[in-house]
Scaffold this active site. Structure first.
Site, mmCIF file in Angstrom:
data_model
loop_
_atom_site.group_PDB
_atom_site.id
_atom_site.type_symbol
_atom_site.label_atom_id
_atom_site.label_comp_id
_atom_site.label_asym_id
_atom_site.label_seq_id
_atom_site.Cartn_x
_atom_site.Cartn_y
_atom_site.Cartn_z
ATOM 1 N N TRP A 461 9.777 0.662 4.001
ATOM 2 C CA TRP A 461 10.622 2.380 3.904
ATOM 3 C C TRP A 461 10.516 2.987 5.098
ATOM 4 O O TRP A 461 9.995 3.819 4.610
ATOM 5 C CB TRP A 461 9.044 2.262 2.657
ATOM 6 C CG TRP A 461 8.939 1.291 1.500
ATOM 7 C CD1 TRP A 461 9.626 1.525 0.581
ATOM 8 C CD2 TRP A 461 8.608 -0.136 1.367
ATOM 9 N NE1 TRP A 461 9.614 0.405 -0.755
ATOM 10 C CE2 TRP A 461 8.996 -0.430 0.167
ATOM 11 C CE3 TRP A 461 8.088 -0.763 2.283
ATOM 12 C CZ2 TRP A 461 8.438 -1.581 -0.611
ATOM 13 C CZ3 TRP A 461 7.543 -1.674 1.736
ATOM 14 C CH2 TRP A 461 8.066 -2.177 0.144
ATOM 15 N N ASP A 462 9.808 2.168 6.274
ATOM 16 C CA ASP A 462 10.095 4.019 7.345
ATOM 17 C C ASP A 462 8.720 3.812 7.186
ATOM 18 O O ASP A 462 8.246 5.208 7.773
ATOM 19 C CB ASP A 462 10.995 4.242 7.800
ATOM 20 C CG ASP A 462 10.947 5.334 8.718
ATOM 21 O OD1 ASP A 462 10.315 4.546 9.593
ATOM 22 O OD2 ASP A 462 11.579 5.832 8.710
ATOM 23 N N MET A 463 7.552 3.226 7.079
ATOM 24 C CA MET A 463 6.320 3.817 7.157
ATOM 25 C C MET A 463 4.993 3.376 7.815
ATOM 26 O O MET A 463 4.178 2.842 8.655
ATOM 27 C CB MET A 463 4.845 2.458 6.140
ATOM 28 C CG MET A 463 5.992 3.023 4.618
ATOM 29 S SD MET A 463 5.451 5.268 3.947
ATOM 30 C CE MET A 463 6.404 5.887 3.661
ATOM 31 N N LYS A 489 0.973 6.576 7.258
ATOM 32 C CA LYS A 489 1.608 7.364 6.398
ATOM 33 C C LYS A 489 1.660 7.108 4.920
ATOM 34 O O LYS A 489 1.748 8.363 3.886
ATOM 35 C CB LYS A 489 2.883 7.206 6.718
ATOM 36 C CG LYS A 489 3.788 7.786 7.365
ATOM 37 C CD LYS A 489 5.315 6.955 7.449
ATOM 38 C CE LYS A 489 5.353 7.684 8.809
ATOM 39 N NZ LYS A 489 7.167 7.741 9.522
#
Length: 783
Positions: A461-463, A489
């Site tokens: 999730w691009d966290m 995030k």
């Protein structure tokens, strides 16, 4: 009445058609039923006025009951459910002729009562947490790092990253008197050829009586701390490059002289650009990373490059990279200067290509630029300086945020990102899986791993861990512990023992949604901290919009996208990611008060969508659109499209508030207060100062006077808050977006100054500018 009837019919048909679609997706039947009623009222409005009025009154009552059932007594959700219908009722409030008043006798009181009730909800705040933070000084003489009291020597004031100043002239009692002392414009503004994510995020340093800051295009500007007068400026001459995802610089770093007072610095106004000066032997040094992947070392007094460092003050950070695409790697955050080293990390573009530069972290001798060690999360055990003919690991997880260091423990702490492609997990090695989306503690003397704590397993999730850790000695049930506080995030705030990595606040594992594309997998559980600002799972009832119609469209989108709660894997169908890629917290991090053992933060809530786009064996070509949009993932089977989850009117599909300020007791983890933050004044065509709690990006600071300062939000204001209660005490209108973190210092007269750069943020659309703003109390109030 013909036009009115047509309007009712058109609105009714829209609600009926969209509502029927929503119902087939398993959503609310309200919209379809409301559409039928409006069609009937529209058909009767001319010839059967009384039945039309009675039917409309019934619709208003039913809508009010439904709205209260879904959202409670909360103005913004109620207003979008009731507002359009209340407006459409106005032509029906008068009878057509004498003797036909029954409908009006019913409709008018219903309309009036509901209108008063709706307006009354403005005074209710269902989202507010009231309370008070501890006011006692728990720790009398806390560790504040090596920045002198009157100065600001590193991005977070010191390498501890606390964003706390011991200055106390400005207090809750007098902060309302703050006034603009001076302002300066750098001249560096976003140009027509710049990438969308061109942002002004710098926090100045204050050394001696000079301020040092960088601009988006890597100008290093030096100002007189008293007057704001420019002393000298170095232009790094960074060429334009459309392949960058970011054009920004968050700050510069300072190396004190080898001997003498590190805060004694004599800087004079220059008669020529600093980049035109001949390199000199430097004692003290300033380091600036550039967006074309260089590290520059210059003399703080003159701006001349340092002949003793690397190649006359210039170090090429692309050395030994496995791939060297222009614009794919650069440092946006200042390096850490600690124990005689300058330690540099960098950002690797998300989702541009499978084969990208490495996310390696490198330590160089701060005086000479010689490589001392390199830590590559793709090859984490080999930290000796790499050979000339060797290369680092391809696309390994990078650290783009600001790092912290504890020089006494000999450790440096890096918030780690993910391996590109961010939403596709089948390219990752075992080592990359271990270190992605974590915080890692490295030995300053060798680069070897001391400990690692991961915050998302198999991140799809691009966290990325986006924020600088704050280092503070924390009073616990087991006694005083050296703590590390780092926000994420996903909304968790992790509190760890920074010597060992052991959690001070418990970390648990919770089940996570499953089901990915073929060849990938989702982690069965994900970690959660006991101190968390995670939002509850979204419901269809949480969908919002400027009107009943675009709210309905948001509900249709909600039912059409995949969503099973936080950590729902990305999909070809399209997945709701909530919290989204802006994160609950981002690079602005938190501010901690080491005396009172409390924390001030700005939690945000904005959903995104993530869609995997099959490429069917063909590359898509020129599609890389940066942080928001379609990115190619060259070499992968899927491109990925990321964007905010917005209504047709371009406003968030989930109901407000979207942004808060919050105060937390770090000894207990209790959130003492939480208030909506920011207005929609700069989000709409009309300057409406409605406090909705808006998104933003930037960071806070705390002063010993008990005041917290923060800009960041998408309205152009700089604000001060009472740290104890969270009440806003002061605000000042900015000439541009304040998406940066402020700082504070004493000028040569002993007056406390507060400084913020205001230049806007390309990806959130705030006003672009090039300002440095300085505030202080009036002369008589500062004595």
């Amino acid at each position: 009445m013909i036009i009115y009837s047509l309007i009712l019919l058109l609105v009714g048909l829209s609600l009926l058609g969209g509502g029927a679609w929503l119902a087939t997706l398993g959503g609310s039947w309200y919209y379809a039923l409301a559409g039928l009623v409006l069609i009937a009222v529209g058909a009767m409005a001319r010839s059967r006025r009384v039945p039309a009025q009675l039917l409309y009154a019934g619709l208003l009552v039913a809508t009010a009951a439904w709205a209260l059932w879904e959202s409670g007594y909360d103005w913004w959700p109620l207003a979008t459910r009731m507002g359009l219908l209340m407006l459409l009722a106005i032509p029906l409030l008068w009878p057509p002729r004498a003797g036909k008043r029954l409908g009006t006798v019913v409709l008018l009181p219903v309309w009036a009562v509901l209108g008063v009730g709706l307006l009354g909800s403005l005074a209710a705040d269902a989202h507010r947490i009231e309370g008070r933070l501890n006011e006692d000084e728990i720790v009398q003489s806390p560790e504040l790092g090596d920045s002198p009291e009157a100065s600001w020597h590193a991005y977070g004031r010191s390498n501890l990253g606390q964003r706390y100043s011991p200055l106390d002239q400005i207090t809750p009692d007098n902060v309302g008197e703050l006034e603009l002392a001076w302002q300066y414009q750098t001249g560096d503004r976003k140009g027509p050829d710049d990438v969308g994510e061109t942002t002004y995020e710098a926090t100045p340093l204050k050394v001696g009586n000079a301020l040092f800051l960088c601009t988006p295009h890597n100008w290093l500007v030096t100002l007189d701390a008293d007057s704001g007068e420019k002393l000298w400026q170095y232009d790094a001459k960074v060429p334009a490059e459309s392949s960058r995802q970011h054009q920004t610089c968050r700050g510069v770093s300072y190396l004190p002289p080898a001997s003498g007072d590190g805060d004694s610095l004599d800087v004079a106004a220059a008669s020529q650009p600093a980049e035109a000066l001949e390199p000199i032997q430097c004692d003290a040094q300033l380091f600036m990373p550039t967006s074309d992947a260089r590290l520059l070392a210059v003399d703080p007094a003159t701006g001349a490059r340092c002949a003793n460092f690397a190649d006359n003050g210039e170090l090429d950070l692309m050395h030994n990279m496995p791939f060297t695409q222009s614009g794919f790697y650069y440092s946006t955050s200042p390096p850490v200067v600690a124990n005689g080293l300058v330690v540099v990390a960098g950002a690797v573009n998300d989702n541009y290509a499978v084969d990208s530069p490495s996310g390696v972290i490198r330590a160089y001798d701060a005086r000479t630029g010689e490589l001392r060690w390199n830590w590559d999360s793709g090859n984490p055990n080999e930290t000796a300086p790499i050979g000339e003919d060797e290369t680092y690991a391809t696309s390994s997880p990078n650290s783009w945020a600001v790092a912290s260091a504890d020089e006494e423990l000999g450790l440096i702490y890096f918030p780690m990102g993910n391996r590109t492609p961010d939403q596709l997990g089948h390219f990752r090695s075992e080592a990359e899986e271990k270190f992605a989306t974590s915080v890692v503690a490295l030995r300053l003397d060798s680069g070897q791993v001391e400990w690692v704590q991961q915050f998302v397993h198999h991140d799809l999730w691009d966290m990325d861990t986006p924020a600088q850790p704050s280092l503070v000695d924390l009073e616990t049930d087991e006694g005083m512990q050296p703590a590390l506080v780092v926000p994420t995030k996903q909304g968790d705030v992790y509190v760890l023992n920074r010597a060992t990595g052991e959690p001070i606040f418990p970390i648990t594992e919770e089940p996570a949604p499953q089901g990915t594309i073929e060849g990938d997998y989702a982690a069965p559980t994900q970690p959660r901290s006991a101190l968390s600002f995670r939002p509850p799972k979204l419901r269809e009832a949480d969908m919002w919009g400027g009107s009943l119609i675009d709210q309905m469209v948001c509900r249709i989108q909600f039912r059409s996208l995949r969503y099973e709660g936080q950590y729902t894997p990305p999909s070809e169908q399209g997945t709701i990611v909530f919290p989204g890629n802006f994160g609950v917290f981002n690079w602005g991090s938190l501010a901690v008060d080491p005396k009172r053992q409390v924390m001030f933060g700005m939690p945000l809530y904005l959903a995104f969508t993530s869609t995997l786009v099959p490429k069917d064996g063909a590359e898509l070509g020129e599609t890389n659109q940066g942080e928001q949009g379609l990115n190619e993932n060259a070499g992968a089977d899927y491109a990925v499209e990321m964007k905010p989850f917005l209504s047709p009117l371009g406003i968030p599909c989930q109901q407000p508030p979207w942004g808060y300020v919050a105060g937390t007791d770090l000894r207990t983890g209790e959130v003492a207060w939480q208030h909506k933050n920011g207005t929609i004044e700069d989000m709409t065509a009309l300057p409406l100062p409605f406090e909705m709690g808006v998104p933003g990006i930037g960071g806070p600071i705390i002063t010993d006077g008990g005041v917290a300062f923060l800009a960041a939000s998408v309205d152009d204001y700089f604000r001060a808050y009472d740290l104890t209660t969270g009440e806003q005490l002061w605000e000042s209108r900015l000439p541009a977006g304040g998406q940066a973190t402020p700082m504070t210092y004493l000028n040569s007269k002993g007056e406390q100054m507060v400084v913020l750069v205001a230049g806007g943020h390309g990806s959130i659309g705030t006003t672009i500018g090039d300002y440095v703003m300085a505030y202080k109390l009036p002369d008589q109030a500062s004595q």
